[in-house]
Design an enzyme around this catalytic site. Sequence first.
Site, mmCIF file in Angstrom:
data_model
loop_
_atom_site.group_PDB
_atom_site.id
_atom_site.type_symbol
_atom_site.label_atom_id
_atom_site.label_comp_id
_atom_site.label_asym_id
_atom_site.label_seq_id
_atom_site.Cartn_x
_atom_site.Cartn_y
_atom_site.Cartn_z
ATOM 1 N N LYS A 13 0.684 -1.290 -0.531
ATOM 2 C CA LYS A 13 0.620 -0.765 0.036
ATOM 3 C C LYS A 13 1.314 0.918 0.080
ATOM 4 C CE LYS A 13 -4.367 -2.291 1.125
ATOM 5 N NZ LYS A 13 -5.176 -2.850 2.422
ATOM 6 N N ARG A 31 -3.035 -10.159 4.934
ATOM 7 C CA ARG A 31 -3.351 -10.220 4.106
ATOM 8 C C ARG A 31 -2.215 -9.548 2.928
ATOM 9 N NH1 ARG A 31 -5.950 -7.069 0.178
ATOM 10 N NH2 ARG A 31 -7.159 -8.387 -1.439
HETATM 11 N N1 PMM Z 1 -7.228 -4.353 1.124
HETATM 12 C C1 PMM Z 1 -7.281 -4.758 -0.726
HETATM 13 C C2 PMM Z 1 -8.197 -5.047 -1.051
HETATM 14 N N2 PMM Z 1 -9.339 -5.780 -0.061
HETATM 15 N N3 PMM Z 1 -10.047 -6.407 2.159
HETATM 16 C C3 PMM Z 1 -9.456 -6.636 3.215
HETATM 17 N N4 PMM Z 1 -9.891 -7.932 4.610
HETATM 18 N N5 PMM Z 1 -8.634 -5.619 3.947
HETATM 19 C C4 PMM Z 1 -7.377 -5.016 2.630
HETATM 20 O O1 PMM Z 1 -7.019 -4.044 3.524
HETATM 21 C C5 PMM Z 1 -7.662 -5.189 1.722
HETATM 22 C C6 PMM Z 1 -8.757 -6.009 1.245
HETATM 23 C C7 PMM Z 1 -6.571 -3.772 -1.485
HETATM 24 O O2 PMM Z 1 -5.423 -4.264 -2.118
HETATM 25 P P1 PMM Z 1 -4.398 -4.832 -3.248
HETATM 26 O O3 PMM Z 1 -6.006 -4.303 -4.329
HETATM 27 O O4 PMM Z 1 -3.585 -4.931 -3.801
HETATM 28 O O5 PMM Z 1 -6.105 -6.342 -3.363
#
Ligand code: PMM
Length: 278
Positions: free
Chosen positions: A208, A247
């Site tokens: 991020k 995650r």
């Molecule tokens: N961040 C993203 C997408 N889904 N879900 C949860 N539970 N927590 C998060 O911090 C989160 C998420 C965005 O990141 P990506 O596009 O790299 O997957």
Amino acid sequence: MTLIMGIVNVTPDSFSDGGRYADADTAVAHGLRLHAQGADILDVGGESTRPGAERVAPQVEQERVLPVVRALSQAGIVVSIDTMNASTAVAAVDAGARIVNDVSGGMADPEMLAAVASTDADVVLQHWRGHSADMYARAVYDDVVAEVSRELTARIEAAAAAGIGPARVIIDPGIGFGKQGDQNWETLSGLDRFVEMGQRVLIGTSRKRFLSDALAAEASDVHEARRDLATAVTSALAAQSGVWAVRVHDVAATRDALMVAERWAGQRQGDRTGSQEG
Ligand code: PMM
């Protein structure tokens, strides 16, 4: 032991993997590789939440994710479905998903909580203040940790009212969602308080922007490998607060970081027990 949730984005526009896994077979192969590297859960998503991203029609989302959810579930892996759409959540659970990961905490789709209640899946309720198009305008806080925990409590109560008991609920303070810059660090520094709420806690810092900002003035200069290393560090530090899962995109790096952190924590525990006995 903190679990690792590996990210399998099946989107042509995800900011962090550039849509490399847009094809179902490639996404499945990527998921199997993450599992082999130590992912306990695979989080499959078909809609990007990157700032300013366009919404995707549920039907398109389902065409992307369902074959991937089905194949990974059939391989015996615990799959979560990253979606804000109730219809996608239900279809994914039918295809084998065991967890519904809703970054909006059940707020984007008014049907979501009732839909999850009708299944036996667990649910991730993430802190959220609106869609990515305008989420930064809502990133105004007097006390980030207090307000996020209050708003998460309201979502836990909404889930309970819809028939989802707290044992099925995982909370996520939502790094980068309705939070800018230092607000993300304030959220992380309050992790103990989220853990004290008594629910399982998931945290997602992977690649991020706030991490890049910490590494260099020009965020766009920070290569993926450096952001993955930074993610492994934040994930290991989060593990020390007792989060249930992290995650991440780069499972191998985070697995190593968690193993080292857990070894240290185990030693500290042993030293304490030893000194009490002695
Ligand atoms: N961040 C993203 C997408 N889904 N879900 C949860 N539970 N927590 C998060 O911090 C989160 C998420 C965005 O990141 P990506 O596009 O790299 O997957």
